[in-house]
Design a protein around this motif. Structure first.
Motif, short mmCIF file in Angstrom:
data_model
loop_
_atom_site.label_atom_id
_atom_site.label_comp_id
_atom_site.label_asym_id
_atom_site.label_seq_id
_atom_site.Cartn_x
_atom_site.Cartn_y
_atom_site.Cartn_z
N LYS A 386 0.83 -1.20 0.00
CA LYS A 386 0.00 0.00 0.00
C LYS A 386 0.87 1.26 0.00
N LEU A 387 0.35 2.30 -0.63
CA LEU A 387 1.01 3.61 -0.59
C LEU A 387 0.66 4.24 0.75
N SER A 388 1.56 4.09 1.70
CA SER A 388 1.31 4.52 3.07
C SER A 388 2.37 5.51 3.51
N LEU A 389 1.92 6.58 4.16
CA LEU A 389 2.83 7.62 4.65
C LEU A 389 2.62 7.83 6.14
N ARG A 390 3.71 7.90 6.87
CA ARG A 390 3.66 8.26 8.29
C ARG A 390 4.09 9.72 8.39
N LEU A 391 3.17 10.58 8.84
CA LEU A 391 3.37 12.02 8.83
C LEU A 391 3.75 12.52 10.23
N LEU A 392 4.99 13.03 10.34
CA LEU A 392 5.54 13.47 11.61
C LEU A 392 5.37 14.99 11.76
N TYR A 393 4.94 15.42 12.96
CA TYR A 393 4.81 16.84 13.24
C TYR A 393 4.98 17.06 14.74
N ILE A 394 5.21 18.33 15.12
CA ILE A 394 5.42 18.67 16.53
C ILE A 394 4.09 19.11 17.15
N THR A 395 3.81 18.61 18.34
CA THR A 395 2.54 18.93 18.99
C THR A 395 2.63 20.13 19.92
#
Length: 544
Positions: A386-395
């Motif tokens: 699957k075309l899967s992305l894990r999206l990282l960001y600061i909370t």
């Protein structure tokens, strides 16, 4: 309300991050570089003589030794009491400070010092004093967190007292060797001989001297009436300069806003919901300050979807970037023109026409052509994966990064991408970027004022061995920065801007928005580049 703490300046190019580490360097990228913004309106009225200027610090500045300063609030505090060899004007030009002139080469710069400068204890500033500042920071025993950050690694200083000059040199060409000295505070006098005095005191040649320090409450500075060597020879005899400056520690932004409205504070930096309230307050100076760009990076490791430039381009086309910028900045941002903030010697627009425009149909066609076909559930699949992305960001940066992440996830889901949101606090950011590498796309605010401050993050050894956390390998970028590095200052600016454009054209990272904050000013006006005061610009005024 969350505390707002500015970080230090970013790690410099080509230098191992052994002193500050990836965590500190990345924190600095996303926290510092508040650059000088334009005042849409400013306080009016007659100058007030002998007044007191009060400003809110979002946190206690901690130890006040400039060689150990790692927080932006510390540098804000220190900027009242310390001078630098040169400063950078609002137009990006170098302005004389402690140095009246200089001779610059790619690997060395020689400064001729003013002869009338004195320290706050009355002692004369010497070339040896300036050299000792640099060599102290560069001494491994000092363990200075700004070595390799504000002072380039390998830099050495030599003084010539007879000539009144000091020469700073680096082992190899460093294209902004002159400009970087605008961020080095120069200690002199008693504090240079006994640095323990600098923990809760100041010993500089600046226009103000620390008179009282009450940690976690306030820091009071008194004016030096004989000061006459500020930027371009500025003095403290100008009408309206405050006799006293009080920095009050006010961690709660709403409280700071209330104190300004009530007249108990003159100024504060406002990020959140109180911004609109203050902007609508009569007599309020609406001074907007950029605090870094909002942008996202694609991980280009061997096993990641982002390794394929066709996939990166298609994913970028799936995003309405102006809409994303508006959402991520709560409507207070401006279109990004590059990676470097003003005041900078390299002005220009490296973004326009270099980033794929929003085109949902084009994005779908691009993913199809790259072999990612929609499955029964709508998620695209290639070779059974699957075309899967894990999206990282600061909370911990307010609502902006969260809103940006959610918008990106929703847009990519429409394009047939499975997205998992991975929100982390500051202390986990570096671990995710460098160690666990548990991300495919990251929303990462960045703010720098010199283009070479980004090189170590955008090229070179990939994480975990180096600072190149996104595993970028852009040959055109590397060629251009190599050529630019051999030129001094503005001479290389065209090349630095072209290098940025090469990153955008390759969809290595996608600039979205220039984020701004409000520097509320009531009964006062002043310049505030890089979240530091230009003390001789402070003017107290009657309410207009």
């Amino acid at each position: 309300m969350k505390k707002r703490v500015w970080g230090i300046a970013p790690h410099l190019p080509g230098v191992p991050m052994k002193n500050v580490g990836p965590a500190a360097a990345l924190a600095s990228l996303s926290l510092l570089a508040a650059a000088c913004g334009g005042a849409e309106s400013s306080p009016s009225g007659k100058p007030v003589e002998g007044g007191t200027f009060s400003f809110a610090l979002a946190a206690d500045p901690g130890a006040l030794d400039p060689a150990l300063a790692i927080l932006g609030v510390t540098n804000t505090t220190l900027s009242l009491a310390y001078d630098t060899l040169v400063t950078i004007g609002s137009d990006g030009k170098v302005v004389p400070g402690l140095a009246e002139k200089w001779d610059v080469k790619p690997e060395a710069v020689t400064f001729t010092l003013r002869k009338d400068v004195t320290c706050s204890d009355g002692s004369k500033l010497t070339a040896a004093d300036v050299a000792e500042n640099v060599n102290h920071i560069a001494d491994p025993a000092t363990k200075s967190p700004i070595y390799g950050v504000l002072v380039p690694a390998g830099m050495k200083a030599e003084a010539d007292e007879a000539a009144g000059t000091v020469t700073l040199s680096t082992p190899k060409p460093f294209s902004f060797i002159l400009e970087t000295t605008s961020q080095m505070f120069v200690v002199c006098g008693k504090g240079l001989k006994d640095r323990s005095l600098l923990a809760r005191g100041t010993s500089g040649s600046g226009p103000y001297q620390l008179a009282e320090a009450v940690p976690s409450d306030h820091y009071t500075f008194q004016i030096r009436k004989d000061y006459a060597w500020g930027p371009n020879g500025a003095t403290t005899k100008e009408p309206g300069m405050p006799a006293k400056v009080v920095l009050k520690v006010v961690p709660n932004e709403q409280t700071a806003a209330n104190l300004i409205i009530s007249g108990d504070l003159n100024s504060a930096v406002i990020y959140g919901a109180d911004r609109k309230r203050l902007e609508a307050t009569p007599g309020m100076g609406k001074f907007l300050m950029p605090v870094g760009n909002g942008q996202f990076f694609y991980h280009q490791g061997d096993d990641r979807p982002g390794k394929d430039p066709a996939v990166r381009k298609a994913l970028t086309q799936a995003i309405n970037l102006p809409e994303l910028g508006n959402i991520s900045s709560s409507g207070t941002g401006r279109p990004a023109k590059g990676l470097v903030q003003d005041p900078t010697p390299c002005r220009g627009d490296s973004v326009t026409g270099r980033v794929p425009a929003f085109d949902a149909a084009g994005a779908a066609a691009g993913l199809d052509a790259a072999g990612w076909k929609a499955g029964a559930d709508g998620i695209r699949v290639k070779d059974g994966k699957k075309l899967s992305l894990r999206l990282l960001y600061i909370t911990t940066r307010g609502a902006g990064p969260q809103a940006a992440a959610e918008y990106l996830a929703a847009a990519w889901k429409k394009a047939g991408v499975e997205v998992t949101l991975n929100g982390v606090i500051d202390t986990k950011l570096s671990e995710s970027l460098y160690a666990t590498q548990d991300w495919d796309v990251t929303w990462l605010p960045i703010g720098v004022t010199l283009p070479n401050q980004l090189v170590g993050f955008l090229s070179g050894p990939a994480a975990p061995k180096g600072g190149n956390f996104a595993h970028l390998k852009n040959t055109r970028y590397e060629e251009l920065i190599t050529e630019a590095a051999a030129k001094t200052g503005e001479e290389g600016c065209k090349l630095w801007l072209e290098a940025e454009s090469a990153l955008f054209e390759n969809s290595d990272l996608v600039p979205v928005v220039e984020t701004t904050v409000l520097v509320a000013q009531k009964g006062v006006k002043f310049d505030f580049p890089a979240a530091t005061f230009v003390p001789t610009s402070i003017r107290m005024t009657e309410a207009g």
